[in-house]
Design a protein around this motif. Structure first.
Motif, mmCIF file in Angstrom:
data_model
loop_
_atom_site.group_PDB
_atom_site.id
_atom_site.type_symbol
_atom_site.label_atom_id
_atom_site.label_comp_id
_atom_site.label_asym_id
_atom_site.label_seq_id
_atom_site.Cartn_x
_atom_site.Cartn_y
_atom_site.Cartn_z
ATOM 1 N N TYR A 288 1.874 -3.069 -6.861
ATOM 2 C CA TYR A 288 3.193 -2.466 -7.090
ATOM 3 C C TYR A 288 4.232 -3.558 -7.340
ATOM 4 O O TYR A 288 4.461 -4.421 -6.496
ATOM 5 C CB TYR A 288 3.588 -1.629 -5.879
ATOM 6 C CG TYR A 288 4.967 -1.008 -5.977
ATOM 7 C CD1 TYR A 288 5.182 0.122 -6.762
ATOM 8 C CD2 TYR A 288 6.052 -1.545 -5.278
ATOM 9 C CE1 TYR A 288 6.440 0.689 -6.850
ATOM 10 C CE2 TYR A 288 7.315 -0.974 -5.366
ATOM 11 C CZ TYR A 288 7.505 0.142 -6.159
ATOM 12 O OH TYR A 288 8.748 0.694 -6.260
ATOM 13 N N ASP B 99 3.426 -1.395 -13.071
ATOM 14 C CA ASP B 99 2.476 -1.543 -11.978
ATOM 15 C C ASP B 99 1.088 -1.858 -12.535
ATOM 16 O O ASP B 99 0.841 -1.712 -13.735
ATOM 17 C CB ASP B 99 2.428 -0.268 -11.130
ATOM 18 C CG ASP B 99 3.761 0.001 -10.429
ATOM 19 O OD1 ASP B 99 4.464 -0.974 -10.119
ATOM 20 O OD2 ASP B 99 4.092 1.175 -10.223
ATOM 21 N N TYR C 24 2.026 -5.849 -3.007
ATOM 22 C CA TYR C 24 3.347 -5.979 -3.609
ATOM 23 C C TYR C 24 3.426 -7.311 -4.363
ATOM 24 O O TYR C 24 2.991 -8.348 -3.869
ATOM 25 C CB TYR C 24 4.437 -5.941 -2.540
ATOM 26 C CG TYR C 24 4.598 -4.584 -1.911
ATOM 27 C CD1 TYR C 24 5.276 -3.568 -2.565
ATOM 28 C CD2 TYR C 24 4.066 -4.312 -0.647
ATOM 29 C CE1 TYR C 24 5.425 -2.306 -1.994
ATOM 30 C CE2 TYR C 24 4.210 -3.063 -0.065
ATOM 31 C CZ TYR C 24 4.892 -2.073 -0.742
ATOM 32 O OH TYR C 24 5.029 -0.826 -0.173
ATOM 33 N N ILE D 47 -1.674 -1.066 -0.797
ATOM 34 C CA ILE D 47 -0.834 -1.621 -1.861
ATOM 35 C C ILE D 47 -0.696 -3.142 -1.744
ATOM 36 O O ILE D 47 -0.551 -3.672 -0.646
ATOM 37 C CB ILE D 47 0.583 -1.022 -1.803
ATOM 38 C CG1 ILE D 47 0.544 0.497 -1.962
ATOM 39 C CG2 ILE D 47 1.475 -1.618 -2.880
ATOM 40 C CD1 ILE D 47 1.909 1.129 -1.793
#
Length: 205
Positions: free
Chosen positions: A155, A47, A76, A74
């Motif tokens: 992430y 990450d 992605y 977050i």
């Protein structure tokens, strides 16, 4: 490990702990007990933190003393889309009870106050979603969880990620462990949980 041990930087104090064969939850608990840092976080090697992640989260916890942890939104990403293909925005209104009893609404790699972690009962046999149990336990103990509404955590998501490789049976086992450990809270907020689930179902429909 050899690369980590070779790091030399005046602001970094390394402490390498062999957590082999302890399992995820026990290894993390051992680390919390050994570390004397004011703030800690769980962080996977694949990450990525935004450049201002630590500045924003540390400043937040420095300011708000009744908060045990602070989350961020977050981004992605995967090997094909490095810049990110989706952003998950958390809702700070759901980072409390009873909302946390039905779903995990907090970034697993949130920055946490180490003194708070040392007070919490993090037992329960969780092989997955230790963070979900941790957030419920933290709020049960009277601590708040904050949110910085910026996408500061990247992430890496792939098919082998734990959250995507779990079977239905494994998901049910996690919820059984949560029910067993936090049974008083589930009994207390039973009606709120059902109403919340019905509301979200209607929103989806």
């Amino acid at each position: 490990p050899k690369k980590i041990e070779s790091v030399e930087y005046e602001k970094i104090k390394l402490k390498i702990v062999d957590g082999k064969n302890l399992g995820n939850a026990k290894r993390r608990k051992k680390l919390y007990e050994l570390l004397d840092n004011e703030y800690v976080m769980d962080f996977s090697a694949d990450d990525v933190l935004a450049p201002d992640f630590l500045m924003e989260t540390v400043s937040y916890l420095d300011k708000y003393k009744t908060f045990g942890a602070v989350s961020t939104n977050i981004v992605y990403f995967n090997d094909n889309v490095i810049d990110g293909y989706a952003i998950e925005k958390y809702d700070k209104k759901r980072m409390n009870l009873p909302s946390l009893l039905s779903n995990n609404h907090v970034l697993g790699s949130s920055l946490m106050r180490n003194s708070v972690l040392k007070q919490l009962d993090l037992s329960g046999g969780f092989k997955r979603y230790q963070d979900w149990d941790r957030w419920i336990t933290m709020v049960e103990a009277g601590w708040k969880i904050g949110l910085i509404e910026k996408p500061l955590f990247y992430y890496r998501q792939n098919k082998s990620s734990l959250s995507h490789s779990a079977t239905i049976e494994q998901e049910l086992d996690i919820r059984k462990l949560l029910l067993k450990k936090h049974d008083k809270q589930y009994k207390k907020h039973y009606e709120d949980i059902i109403l919340g689930l019905d509301k979200r179902r209607l929103e989806v429909e």
